[in-house]
Design an enzyme around this catalytic site. Sequence first.
Site, PDB file in Angstrom:
ATOM      1  N   GLU A  75       0.828  -1.228   0.000  1.00  0.00           N
ATOM      2  CA  GLU A  75       0.000   0.000   0.000  1.00  0.00           C
ATOM      3  C   GLU A  75       0.850   1.262   0.000  1.00  0.00           C
ATOM      4  O   GLU A  75       0.483   2.263   0.598  1.00  0.00           O
ATOM      5  CB  GLU A  75      -0.960   0.017   1.202  1.00  0.00           C
ATOM      6  CG  GLU A  75      -2.008  -1.074   1.199  1.00  0.00           C
ATOM      7  CD  GLU A  75      -3.180  -0.783   0.273  1.00  0.00           C
ATOM      8  OE1 GLU A  75      -3.308   0.385  -0.134  1.00  0.00           O
ATOM      9  OE2 GLU A  75      -3.929  -1.713  -0.038  1.00  0.00           O
ATOM     10  N   GLU A  79       8.777   4.708   3.030  1.00  0.00           N
ATOM     11  CA  GLU A  79       9.696   5.761   2.588  1.00  0.00           C
ATOM     12  C   GLU A  79       8.965   6.732   1.660  1.00  0.00           C
ATOM     13  O   GLU A  79       9.061   7.955   1.797  1.00  0.00           O
ATOM     14  CB  GLU A  79      10.913   5.149   1.862  1.00  0.00           C
ATOM     15  CG  GLU A  79      11.883   4.402   2.758  1.00  0.00           C
ATOM     16  CD  GLU A  79      11.378   3.014   3.154  1.00  0.00           C
ATOM     17  OE1 GLU A  79      10.479   2.473   2.476  1.00  0.00           O
ATOM     18  OE2 GLU A  79      11.883   2.481   4.159  1.00  0.00           O
TER      19      GLU A  79
HETATM   20  C1  LIG Z   1       3.161  -8.354  -1.076  1.00  0.00           C
HETATM   21  C2  LIG Z   1       2.974  -6.962  -1.616  1.00  0.00           C
HETATM   22  C3  LIG Z   1       1.714  -6.400  -1.576  1.00  0.00           C
HETATM   23  C4  LIG Z   1       1.504  -5.116  -2.103  1.00  0.00           C
HETATM   24  N1  LIG Z   1       0.265  -4.598  -2.053  1.00  0.00           N
HETATM   25  C5  LIG Z   1       0.023  -3.403  -2.600  1.00  0.00           C
HETATM   26  C6  LIG Z   1      -1.289  -2.867  -2.595  1.00  0.00           C
HETATM   27  O1  LIG Z   1      -2.224  -3.461  -2.079  1.00  0.00           O
HETATM   28  N2  LIG Z   1      -1.491  -1.652  -3.160  1.00  0.00           N
HETATM   29  C7  LIG Z   1      -0.465  -0.947  -3.722  1.00  0.00           C
HETATM   30  O2  LIG Z   1      -0.692   0.153  -4.224  1.00  0.00           O
HETATM   31  N3  LIG Z   1       0.796  -1.440  -3.739  1.00  0.00           N
HETATM   32  C8  LIG Z   1       1.067  -2.647  -3.197  1.00  0.00           C
HETATM   33  N4  LIG Z   1       2.335  -3.153  -3.244  1.00  0.00           N
HETATM   34  C9  LIG Z   1       3.408  -2.355  -3.886  1.00  0.00           C
HETATM   35  C10 LIG Z   1       4.193  -1.640  -2.816  1.00  0.00           C
HETATM   36  O3  LIG Z   1       3.363  -0.723  -2.108  1.00  0.00           O
HETATM   37  C11 LIG Z   1       5.356  -0.834  -3.426  1.00  0.00           C
HETATM   38  O4  LIG Z   1       4.866   0.183  -4.243  1.00  0.00           O
HETATM   39  C12 LIG Z   1       6.271  -1.684  -4.253  1.00  0.00           C
HETATM   40  O5  LIG Z   1       6.553  -2.895  -3.555  1.00  0.00           O
HETATM   41  C13 LIG Z   1       7.561  -0.888  -4.506  1.00  0.00           C
HETATM   42  O6  LIG Z   1       8.344  -1.534  -5.500  1.00  0.00           O
HETATM   43  P1  LIG Z   1       9.599  -2.427  -5.132  1.00  0.00           P
HETATM   44  O7  LIG Z   1       9.174  -3.470  -4.129  1.00  0.00           O
HETATM   45  O8  LIG Z   1      10.165  -2.894  -6.431  1.00  0.00           O
HETATM   46  O9  LIG Z   1      10.591  -1.484  -4.388  1.00  0.00           O
HETATM   47  P2  LIG Z   1      11.529  -0.330  -5.040  1.00  0.00           P
HETATM   48  O10 LIG Z   1      10.670   0.646  -5.785  1.00  0.00           O
HETATM   49  O11 LIG Z   1      12.653  -1.026  -5.752  1.00  0.00           O
HETATM   50  O12 LIG Z   1      12.054   0.316  -3.718  1.00  0.00           O
HETATM   51  C14 LIG Z   1      13.041  -0.334  -2.874  1.00  0.00           C
HETATM   52  C15 LIG Z   1      13.173   0.474  -1.604  1.00  0.00           C
HETATM   53  O13 LIG Z   1      13.609   1.795  -1.922  1.00  0.00           O
HETATM   54  C16 LIG Z   1      12.711   2.728  -1.367  1.00  0.00           C
HETATM   55  N5  LIG Z   1      12.595   3.882  -2.263  1.00  0.00           N
HETATM   56  C17 LIG Z   1      12.259   3.866  -3.583  1.00  0.00           C
HETATM   57  N6  LIG Z   1      12.241   5.106  -4.097  1.00  0.00           N
HETATM   58  C18 LIG Z   1      12.583   5.935  -3.072  1.00  0.00           C
HETATM   59  C19 LIG Z   1      12.740   7.343  -2.962  1.00  0.00           C
HETATM   60  N7  LIG Z   1      12.549   8.165  -3.999  1.00  0.00           N
HETATM   61  N8  LIG Z   1      13.092   7.835  -1.739  1.00  0.00           N
HETATM   62  C20 LIG Z   1      13.284   7.025  -0.672  1.00  0.00           C
HETATM   63  N9  LIG Z   1      13.166   5.685  -0.723  1.00  0.00           N
HETATM   64  C21 LIG Z   1      12.822   5.143  -1.912  1.00  0.00           C
HETATM   65  C22 LIG Z   1      11.395   2.008  -1.230  1.00  0.00           C
HETATM   66  O14 LIG Z   1      10.609   2.589  -0.182  1.00  0.00           O
HETATM   67  C23 LIG Z   1      11.847   0.623  -0.864  1.00  0.00           C
HETATM   68  O15 LIG Z   1      12.087   0.524   0.529  1.00  0.00           O
HETATM   69  C24 LIG Z   1       2.578  -4.409  -2.691  1.00  0.00           C
HETATM   70  C25 LIG Z   1       3.854  -4.966  -2.696  1.00  0.00           C
HETATM   71  C26 LIG Z   1       4.061  -6.227  -2.158  1.00  0.00           C
HETATM   72  C27 LIG Z   1       5.473  -6.818  -2.186  1.00  0.00           C
END
Ligand SMILES: Cc1cc2nc3c(=O)[nH]c(=O)nc-3n(C[C@H](O)[C@H](O)[C@H](O)COP(=O)(O)OP(=O)(O)OC[C@H]3O[C@@H](n4cnc5c(N)ncnc54)[C@H](O)[C@@H]3O)c2cc1C
Length: 96
Positions: A75, A79
């Site tokens: 969700e 960060e």
């Molecule tokens: C099991 C699961 C359920 C999910 N359910 C939902 C849902 O119900 N609804 C929904 O909308 N999304 C959902 N998501 C998506 C989630 O909210 C994130 O948007 C998504 O996981 C982010 O992509 P990533 O995991 O590739 O991380 P990345 O985008 O690769 O980020 C890696 C880390 O870097 C941090 N980061 C990235 N950009 C920045 C920045 N500019 N400044 C500071 N820190 C940064 C991120 O916070 C994270 O900790 C879900 C994800 C998972 C794994």
Amino acid sequence: MAIRIEASRSLTLDAARHVERGDLGAYAAMAKVFASETAIHCAMEAMRVLGGYGFTIDFPVERYYRDAPLMAIGEGTNEILQLLVADNLLRELGHA
Ligand SMILES: Cc1cc2nc3c(=O)[nH]c(=O)nc-3n(C[C@H](O)[C@H](O)[C@H](O)COP(=O)(O)OP(=O)(O)OC[C@H]3O[C@@H](n4cnc5c(N)ncnc54)[C@H](O)[C@@H]3O)c2cc1C
């Protein structure tokens, strides 16, 4: 743990009241970040309270400990939500 859980509940109810009034602001983001960090904190504390038993699969705590970190990612990651809160504050102050 009780203090943080109660604070999470208050922030969540407050965010719901703001949304109900049509004020989207950053209240929901604040509530989600605080409540999910509380879940992680409490899962860790609960495991430590139970000691070795908390680590076994005999109690539900080890499941909470594995599941809680997802709350900081799903969700919208905490960060990104913190960036949203900061952006909102800067806009309110006329700096963005
Ligand atoms: C099991 C699961 C359920 C999910 N359910 C939902 C849902 O119900 N609804 C929904 O909308 N999304 C959902 N998501 C998506 C989630 O909210 C994130 O948007 C998504 O996981 C982010 O992509 P990533 O995991 O590739 O991380 P990345 O985008 O690769 O980020 C890696 C880390 O870097 C941090 N980061 C990235 N950009 C920045 C920045 N500019 N400044 C500071 N820190 C940064 C991120 O916070 C994270 O900790 C879900 C994800 C998972 C794994």
